[in-house]
Design a protein around this motif. Structure first.
Motif, short mmCIF file in Angstrom:
data_model
loop_
_atom_site.label_atom_id
_atom_site.label_comp_id
_atom_site.label_asym_id
_atom_site.label_seq_id
_atom_site.Cartn_x
_atom_site.Cartn_y
_atom_site.Cartn_z
N LEU A 30 0.70 -1.06 0.11
CA LEU A 30 -0.30 0.07 0.05
C LEU A 30 0.58 1.15 -0.26
O LEU A 30 0.74 2.43 -0.88
N HIS A 31 1.82 1.38 0.93
CA HIS A 31 2.88 2.46 0.92
C HIS A 31 3.49 2.78 -0.46
O HIS A 31 3.39 3.90 -0.88
N PHE A 32 4.17 1.76 -1.01
CA PHE A 32 4.86 2.00 -2.23
C PHE A 32 3.80 2.40 -3.36
O PHE A 32 4.22 3.15 -4.16
N GLY A 33 2.63 1.65 -3.15
CA GLY A 33 1.68 2.19 -4.37
C GLY A 33 1.23 3.51 -4.29
O GLY A 33 1.10 4.27 -5.35
N ILE A 34 0.98 4.08 -3.12
CA ILE A 34 0.77 5.47 -2.86
C ILE A 34 1.67 6.46 -3.41
O ILE A 34 1.67 7.44 -4.14
N PHE A 35 2.77 6.02 -2.67
CA PHE A 35 4.16 7.02 -3.27
C PHE A 35 4.41 6.79 -4.99
O PHE A 35 4.80 7.77 -5.30
N ALA A 36 4.15 5.66 -5.37
CA ALA A 36 4.34 5.77 -6.85
C ALA A 36 3.22 6.70 -7.72
O ALA A 36 3.67 7.57 -8.60
N SER A 37 1.94 6.51 -6.93
CA SER A 37 0.88 7.44 -7.70
C SER A 37 1.39 8.91 -7.29
O SER A 37 1.07 9.78 -8.14
N LEU A 38 1.85 9.25 -6.20
CA LEU A 38 2.14 10.71 -5.69
C LEU A 38 3.21 11.23 -6.69
O LEU A 38 3.23 12.34 -7.11
N GLY A 39 4.15 10.24 -6.82
CA GLY A 39 5.11 10.45 -7.86
C GLY A 39 4.96 11.04 -9.44
O GLY A 39 5.37 12.13 -9.80
N VAL A 40 3.95 10.34 -9.87
CA VAL A 40 3.26 10.61 -11.18
C VAL A 40 2.61 12.08 -11.13
O VAL A 40 2.75 12.92 -12.03
N ALA A 41 1.78 12.09 -10.02
CA ALA A 41 1.07 13.39 -9.97
C ALA A 41 1.92 14.59 -9.78
O ALA A 41 1.51 15.60 -10.18
N ALA A 42 3.09 14.42 -8.84
CA ALA A 42 4.00 15.44 -8.78
C ALA A 42 4.72 15.90 -10.31
O ALA A 42 4.61 17.01 -10.35
N VAL A 43 5.16 14.78 -10.93
CA VAL A 43 5.84 15.24 -12.42
C VAL A 43 4.49 16.06 -13.03
O VAL A 43 4.62 16.96 -13.72
N TRP A 44 3.20 15.51 -13.07
CA TRP A 44 2.21 16.15 -13.97
C TRP A 44 2.13 17.48 -13.55
O TRP A 44 1.70 18.43 -14.05
N PHE A 45 2.00 17.77 -12.21
CA PHE A 45 1.65 18.87 -11.71
C PHE A 45 2.79 20.10 -11.82
O PHE A 45 2.63 21.23 -12.25
N LEU A 46 4.07 19.53 -11.63
CA LEU A 46 5.25 20.53 -11.96
C LEU A 46 5.11 20.74 -13.40
O LEU A 46 5.45 22.00 -13.59
N ASP A 47 4.86 20.04 -14.25
CA ASP A 47 4.84 20.31 -15.52
C ASP A 47 3.57 21.42 -15.90
O ASP A 47 3.76 22.30 -16.90
N LEU A 48 2.57 21.12 -15.36
CA LEU A 48 1.32 21.99 -15.54
C LEU A 48 1.58 23.49 -15.07
O LEU A 48 1.26 24.40 -15.84
N ILE A 49 2.17 23.54 -14.11
CA ILE A 49 2.33 25.22 -13.41
C ILE A 49 3.73 25.52 -14.02
O ILE A 49 4.09 26.62 -13.40
N ASP A 50 4.61 24.76 -14.57
CA ASP A 50 5.85 25.25 -15.10
C ASP A 50 6.86 25.40 -14.21
O ASP A 50 7.38 26.80 -14.21
N VAL A 51 6.96 24.51 -12.93
CA VAL A 51 7.91 24.85 -12.03
C VAL A 51 9.13 23.65 -11.84
O VAL A 51 8.69 22.44 -12.28
N LYS A 52 10.55 24.22 -11.99
CA LYS A 52 11.29 23.19 -12.02
C LYS A 52 11.64 22.44 -10.76
O LYS A 52 11.48 23.15 -9.62
#
Length: 270
Positions: free
Chosen positions: A67-89
């Motif tokens: 459960l722990h690694f599944g949540i963190f993997a999902s958060l990692g994908v969401a983080a990349v998408w959000f950083l790209d969306l708001i154009d933050v390095k």
């Protein structure tokens, strides 16, 4: 910066798993330091499954690890998408904000959904420290994986002189204090006794000197908190010094703040 979808999903998963591994390592060290290996994942798994906690069973450890690694993997994908969306390095400062803000929020939101007393399951200081390191590790990986042109870590601080000077002053102060107590401990034939004692009291709630946990996990965890505390104090002192320099009438509030900091320190020690 445009990326192919499979690429950013894969990198997001890897970054999330890296952050999750950092958090696992932190709590494993804490559990071992308290002679309670695998207690934290087992306790959290019991809460998720709605079972009464009876001990660190392998089944509970496996369930929570998945459960722990599944949540963190999902958060990692969401983080990349959000950083790209708001154009933050990605960078270490962004990682610190992500760890303390987002990862902490997810952790406590999960506990809240189970109706559990949030502050009694895992100490807040451990959750925050582990997520801080995990968030920074995740963003450091993204910075390298996506070849971000922005500076990473200390180079970023050099663009903000006040922040740079404050952190540098705090870290120098932390090193001086640590060296002082190390010398005292060596002279009393008890190397590293001070960080072990303070770490046991703050992190493990030990009140009896005979129960001090003298091991690497406690010493390293307390040393990290020591550095963070001094870094924050260094920022506060540098900010006050700058204010006093340009606003001579600001000296009285500065003295009051310094007195409050001393009071908080001695009150916490007491």
């Amino acid at each position: 910066m445009q990326r192919s979808e499979p690429d950013w999903i894969l990198q997001g998963v890897i970054g999330g798993l890296l952050a999750g591994a950092i958090v696992v390592a932190w709590f494993f060290a804490v559990d071992v330091a308290a002679n309670e290996a695998f207690t934290t994942p087992s306790r959290l798994a019991s809460i998720v499954l709605g079972e009464e906690f009876r001990g660190p069973w392998p089944r509970l450890v496996v369930v929570y690890t998945i459960l722990h690694f599944g949540i963190f993997a999902s958060l990692g994908v969401a983080a990349v998408w959000f950083l790209d969306l708001i154009d933050v390095k990605p960078g270490l400062i962004v990682g610190a904000v992500f760890g303390v803000g987002v990862l902490n929020a997810v952790h406590y939101a999960g506990l809240l959904a189970t109706g559990t007393n949030l502050l009694t399951v895992v100490p807040v200081v451990h959750v925050t420290a582990a997520n801080l390191l995990g968030g920074m590790a995740m963003m450091a990986y993204f910075h390298r994986a996506f070849r971000a042109e922005s500076p990473l870590g200390w180079q970023v601080l050099k663009q903000h002189p006040l922040l740079y000077d404050g952190l540098l002053a705090g870290l120098i102060g932390a090193a001086v204090v640590a060296l002082w107590f190390f010398v005292i401990d060596v002279l009393t034939s008890q190397p590293f006794h001070t960080p072990a004692a303070l770490g046991s009291a703050i992190l493990l709630g030990v009140a009896n000197p005979l129960d001090v946990q003298f091991n690497l996990g406690v010493i390293v965890a307390y040393s990290f908190l020591h550095l963070v505390a001094f870094a924050l104090v260094g920022l506060a002192f540098t900010g006050l010094a700058t204010r006093v320099r340009y606003l001579p009438g600001f000296w009285l509030p500065a003295v009051v703040v310094l007195a409050l900091l001393e009071g908080i320190f001695f009150g916490s020690v007491a």
